[in-house]
Every structure is written in C-alpha cells, then in structure tokens.
Design a protein around this motif. Structure first.
Motif, PDB file in Angstrom:
ATOM      1  N   HIS A   1       0.836  -1.200   0.000  1.00 49.09           N
ATOM      2  CA  HIS A   1       0.000   0.000   0.000  1.00 49.09           C
ATOM      3  C   HIS A   1       0.873   1.253   0.000  1.00 49.09           C
ATOM      4  O   HIS A   1       2.018   1.228   0.468  1.00 49.09           O
ATOM      5  N   ASN A   2       0.318   2.327  -0.524  1.00 45.20           N
ATOM      6  CA  ASN A   2       0.934   3.628  -0.298  1.00 45.20           C
ATOM      7  C   ASN A   2       0.721   4.002   1.161  1.00 45.20           C
ATOM      8  O   ASN A   2      -0.386   3.863   1.689  1.00 45.20           O
ATOM      9  N   VAL A   3       1.777   4.449   1.806  1.00 43.49           N
ATOM     10  CA  VAL A   3       1.677   4.856   3.205  1.00 43.49           C
ATOM     11  C   VAL A   3       1.984   6.348   3.274  1.00 43.49           C
ATOM     12  O   VAL A   3       3.022   6.800   2.777  1.00 43.49           O
ATOM     13  N   TYR A   4       1.075   7.085   3.886  1.00 51.02           N
ATOM     14  CA  TYR A   4       1.210   8.538   3.956  1.00 51.02           C
ATOM     15  C   TYR A   4       1.540   8.978   5.377  1.00 51.02           C
ATOM     16  O   TYR A   4       1.112   8.354   6.352  1.00 51.02           O
ATOM     17  N   ALA A   5       2.298  10.045   5.470  1.00 52.83           N
ATOM     18  CA  ALA A   5       2.615  10.650   6.763  1.00 52.83           C
ATOM     19  C   ALA A   5       1.790  11.918   6.932  1.00 52.83           C
ATOM     20  O   ALA A   5       1.841  12.809   6.078  1.00 52.83           O
ATOM     21  N   GLU A   6       1.025  11.954   8.003  1.00 50.83           N
ATOM     22  CA  GLU A   6       0.326  13.182   8.385  1.00 50.83           C
ATOM     23  C   GLU A   6       1.264  13.942   9.317  1.00 50.83           C
ATOM     24  O   GLU A   6       1.470  13.546  10.459  1.00 50.83           O
ATOM     25  N   ILE A   7       1.837  15.010   8.805  1.00 49.30           N
ATOM     26  CA  ILE A   7       2.897  15.719   9.530  1.00 49.30           C
ATOM     27  C   ILE A   7       2.393  17.050  10.064  1.00 49.30           C
ATOM     28  O   ILE A   7       1.741  17.815   9.350  1.00 49.30           O
ATOM     29  N   LYS A   8       2.714  17.282  11.319  1.00 47.79           N
ATOM     30  CA  LYS A   8       2.552  18.607  11.904  1.00 47.79           C
ATOM     31  C   LYS A   8       3.950  19.098  12.253  1.00 47.79           C
ATOM     32  O   LYS A   8       4.676  18.448  13.003  1.00 47.79           O
TER      33      LYS A   8
ATOM     34  N   GLY B   1      -2.850   4.119   2.730  1.00 46.83           N
ATOM     35  CA  GLY B   1      -3.598   4.605   1.585  1.00 46.83           C
ATOM     36  C   GLY B   1      -4.025   3.499   0.646  1.00 46.83           C
ATOM     37  O   GLY B   1      -4.216   2.347   1.041  1.00 46.83           O
ATOM     38  N   GLU B   2      -4.136   3.854  -0.612  1.00 51.13           N
ATOM     39  CA  GLU B   2      -4.622   2.920  -1.610  1.00 51.13           C
ATOM     40  C   GLU B   2      -3.613   1.792  -1.842  1.00 51.13           C
ATOM     41  O   GLU B   2      -2.423   1.934  -1.593  1.00 51.13           O
ATOM     42  N   ALA B   3      -4.154   0.667  -2.300  1.00 48.88           N
ATOM     43  CA  ALA B   3      -3.289  -0.475  -2.603  1.00 48.88           C
ATOM     44  C   ALA B   3      -2.334  -0.108  -3.732  1.00 48.88           C
ATOM     45  O   ALA B   3      -2.708   0.566  -4.695  1.00 48.88           O
ATOM     46  N   SER B   4      -1.092  -0.524  -3.601  1.00 52.46           N
ATOM     47  CA  SER B   4      -0.098  -0.247  -4.632  1.00 52.46           C
ATOM     48  C   SER B   4       0.957  -1.342  -4.602  1.00 52.46           C
ATOM     49  O   SER B   4       1.028  -2.132  -3.659  1.00 52.46           O
ATOM     50  N   LYS B   5       1.766  -1.354  -5.632  1.00 52.69           N
ATOM     51  CA  LYS B   5       2.863  -2.309  -5.696  1.00 52.69           C
ATOM     52  C   LYS B   5       4.171  -1.539  -5.728  1.00 52.69           C
ATOM     53  O   LYS B   5       4.370  -0.668  -6.570  1.00 52.69           O
ATOM     54  N   THR B   6       5.032  -1.845  -4.783  1.00 53.15           N
ATOM     55  CA  THR B   6       6.343  -1.208  -4.733  1.00 53.15           C
ATOM     56  C   THR B   6       7.383  -2.177  -5.270  1.00 53.15           C
ATOM     57  O   THR B   6       7.482  -3.312  -4.808  1.00 53.15           O
ATOM     58  N   GLU B   7       8.125  -1.716  -6.241  1.00 52.57           N
ATOM     59  CA  GLU B   7       9.138  -2.563  -6.874  1.00 52.57           C
ATOM     60  C   GLU B   7      10.497  -1.891  -6.746  1.00 52.57           C
ATOM     61  O   GLU B   7      10.623  -0.679  -6.941  1.00 52.57           O
ATOM     62  N   VAL B   8      11.490  -2.668  -6.396  1.00 53.40           N
ATOM     63  CA  VAL B   8      12.864  -2.167  -6.305  1.00 53.40           C
ATOM     64  C   VAL B   8      13.723  -2.957  -7.285  1.00 53.40           C
ATOM     65  O   VAL B   8      13.714  -4.193  -7.276  1.00 53.40           O
TER      66      VAL B   8
ATOM     67  N   TRP C   1       6.705   3.033  -7.523  1.00 59.91           N
ATOM     68  CA  TRP C   1       5.396   2.918  -6.866  1.00 59.91           C
ATOM     69  C   TRP C   1       4.319   2.909  -7.941  1.00 59.91           C
ATOM     70  O   TRP C   1       4.184   3.868  -8.708  1.00 59.91           O
ATOM     71  N   ARG C   2       3.550   1.825  -7.991  1.00 58.89           N
ATOM     72  CA  ARG C   2       2.460   1.724  -8.964  1.00 58.89           C
ATOM     73  C   ARG C   2       1.149   1.479  -8.234  1.00 58.89           C
ATOM     74  O   ARG C   2       1.012   0.503  -7.498  1.00 58.89           O
TER      75      ARG C   2
END
Length: 341
Positions: free
Chosen positions: A189-196, A245-252, A339-340
């Motif tokens: 998944h895409n992972v998001y940071a909620e930053i303050k 976040g939304e499902a995604s595929k991370t490729e290295v 990231w796809r």
C-alpha cells in the motif's frame, strides 16, 4: 454460560490479546471456547461430538477435567505441535488454547464455578457472594455478552490499525512504532505521513499529508507534488502519524550503466512504467560533470550532487535524473524504487 457468551468472550479476548482480526485464529478461538463443554452431552459441542462427550460424561464430573488448566496445557501442546509441522503463525497456534482458557476462566464467575486446578477437587469461584455470581441465561450474563461484543468490535478496530502498540504510537507520535507500521504495509500500500511541523529554513508551517518514500533510521523521506523532503532536516516535526492509503505495488530494481548514454535506459524505464512514481538512488561516473547544473530548491532535500566526476543521486525523481544526465555517458549502478497504484 451460554455457548454464544463463551464465543463472544473468546473473540474479544483473542482479538485484544493477540492483536489479530484474522478469521482463522478467531475461528479457532471460538472452537476452543466450546471445548470445555465436551464433558456433557447436552451442550452444543457435546451433541455434535456425542461419542466423545458421552465417554467423558460417564467418567468425569461436569466442569472438572475439561474446564481445567490441565486441559488448556494439553490443547496448547497439540496446537503448537500441529502448527510446527504446518509452519503456521504463532497467533494461530495460540488461539485455540487461549479460547479454551478464557472460557474456563469466565465460568469461574458462575454459581457453580469450575475445578480449574483439576485433579485437585477444588472449585474455583471468582465471586465470593453467591448472589453476585452469574446465572446461565440471566440478566447478568446478557450484560457480559453485550460488553464482550463491544470489546470484540474494539479489538478488531485496534487489530486493523496494527494493534494497541501501533494505535498508541499513532496517538503519541512515537516514531519507532510508526516506522514499524510503515515497514509492515509499504510493500502492498501507499503509506502517507500526516505531519505537523515547520520548515527548517523559515519556521513556517509544513503541516500536510506526504507520501512516504523510505526511512533513514527513525526519520522519513517523504514527497508531495512539489518535491522530496526528510523529516528532522527540511521538516522539523512536532507530530507524525501514518495513514494506510490505496493499494499499490512497490518494486525495487537495479540498473547498470556500462559507459553508455544514460537517458536511453531511463527513458525506457519511464515508458515501461507509465504513471508510476519513480525515484533513483546511487552513484554514476559521468563524462562531463561540469555540464550538470543542479538548481537548489527551497526547503527540499538535496537529491542530486556532483562529487568529482560522479553524480550522486538520493531519491531523485526520474524526470529530474533524465534532465541532469542529458547527453552524458555513465558508468555505475543505481537503485530504482517504483510505486504503482
């Protein structure tokens, strides 16, 4: 207690203690919660397994051997052994004996209690006042059932958020727990940071939602539509929480350059992954380093630097890398993260 109450208690306890919402461990916990009543042919599981329950009923008093810690240990031994040969998860192995243990313990609140320490003929009763003990099917048990269902829902909520530890980490902004959550979910998944926080340069607000590209220690490399940043350097954070976040595929993958025109392979990479977010890290020896013009973007992490005859890339966006390496022949290897969605 009613069978449904035992099920609810086992489900709530298992989801909270093991931190799981997986149907298999929860199903095994339900099964384990019914096993104590194998000592009577009138129970639901006793009717289903009549030959076994009849044999036990003829030889042991009700709420004795099957309601004991001895039985829990036996079930745990069998469950762990089977799990070992099937190479299952430890949570799955523990769910069955945990369901049994919770069921036995909950029966200590009933009027009769249980022989928890069988073969010692001692009745374990948690409430000394007989009038305060639970009556099967009574109003008190219905309250217990309702509370158990509510706790089960809460346990599922916590488990889907990574468990109690992760929820506390999110609430308190503890980076180690947040990094663990990122590592657990980043591959799917895409992972998001909620930053303050604030920008290190002028201390203006940097609050926002950023895509996490990677980690360095307990700090994050993050990106938005404008650029790439690192917490602790470009962004001084006061609180960080993560959102799956939304499902995604991370490729290295790696790309090797053997004294060849660099943008050829990079352009092929862009064609192969249309619409993907692509970042490069590594070091390339180039022919004309003096021709590489790197602009300094305010508040952004330095993703490309020239050192001697080499161009060093660190989470450099693909389009920027192509622009920097135009008409350059390169030698070296770069790591590519894709990231796809």
């Amino acid at each position: 207690m009613l069978a449904i109450t035992h099920c609810a208690i086992a489900l709530s306890g298992t989801s909270l203690i093991l931190g799981t919402a997986n149907p298999l461990p929860l199903g095994l916990a339900i099964l384990g919660s019914q096993l104590p009543d194998l000592d009577t042919t009138t129970s639901t599981i006793g009717k289903i397994c009549f030959p076994v329950s009849s044999w036990i009923e003829d030889r042991f008093p009700h709420r004795s051997i099957t309601h004991s810690l001895l039985a829990t240990v036996g079930i745990a031994a069998v469950s762990l052994t089977v799990n070992y040969f099937l190479h299952g998860s430890i949570k799955t192995a523990l769910a069955l004996p945990l369901g049994h243990l919770l069921s036995c313990f909950s029966d200590t609140f009933t009027k009769q209690g249980v022989q928890l320490f069988y073969p010692e003929p001692v009745w374990a009763v948690s409430v000394s006042n007989p009038r305060r003990r639970l009556k099967t099917g009574g109003a008190g048990e219905l309250w217990v059932l309702g509370i158990a269902i509510a706790m089960f829902c809460f346990g599922i909520y916590l488990a889907n958020g990574g468990g109690i530890t992760q929820k506390l980490s999110q609430s308190l902004g503890l980076k180690d727990g947040i990094v663990e959550l990122y590592n657990k979910n980043a591959s799917s998944h895409n992972v998001y940071a909620e930053i303050k926080g604030v920008w290190a340069t002028d201390r203006t607000s940097a609050d926002g939602k950023y895509l996490i590209l990677g980690t360095e220690g307990s700090e994050f490399i993050v990106s938005d539509s404008k650029g790439v940043y690192k917490t602790g350097e470009q962004i001084i954070t006061s609180k960080v929480s993560t959102e799956i976040g939304e499902a995604s595929k991370t490729e290295v993958r790696s790309i090797n350059f053997n004294d060849e025109e660099a943008i050829t392979k990079l352009t092929q990479l862009r064609t192969a992954y249309p619409g993907a977010d692509i970042y490069l890290s590594g070091e390339l020896a180039i022919d004309f380093p003096e021709d590489v013009k790197i602009s300094i973007e305010p508040n952004q992490m330095v993703t490309a630097t020239v050192v001697g005859n080499s161009l060093k890339l660190n989470y450099c966006g693909l389009d920027r890398a192509i622009a920097l390496l135009k008409e350059q022949f390169a030698v070296g290897t770069v790591e590519v993260k894709i990231w796809r969605s």
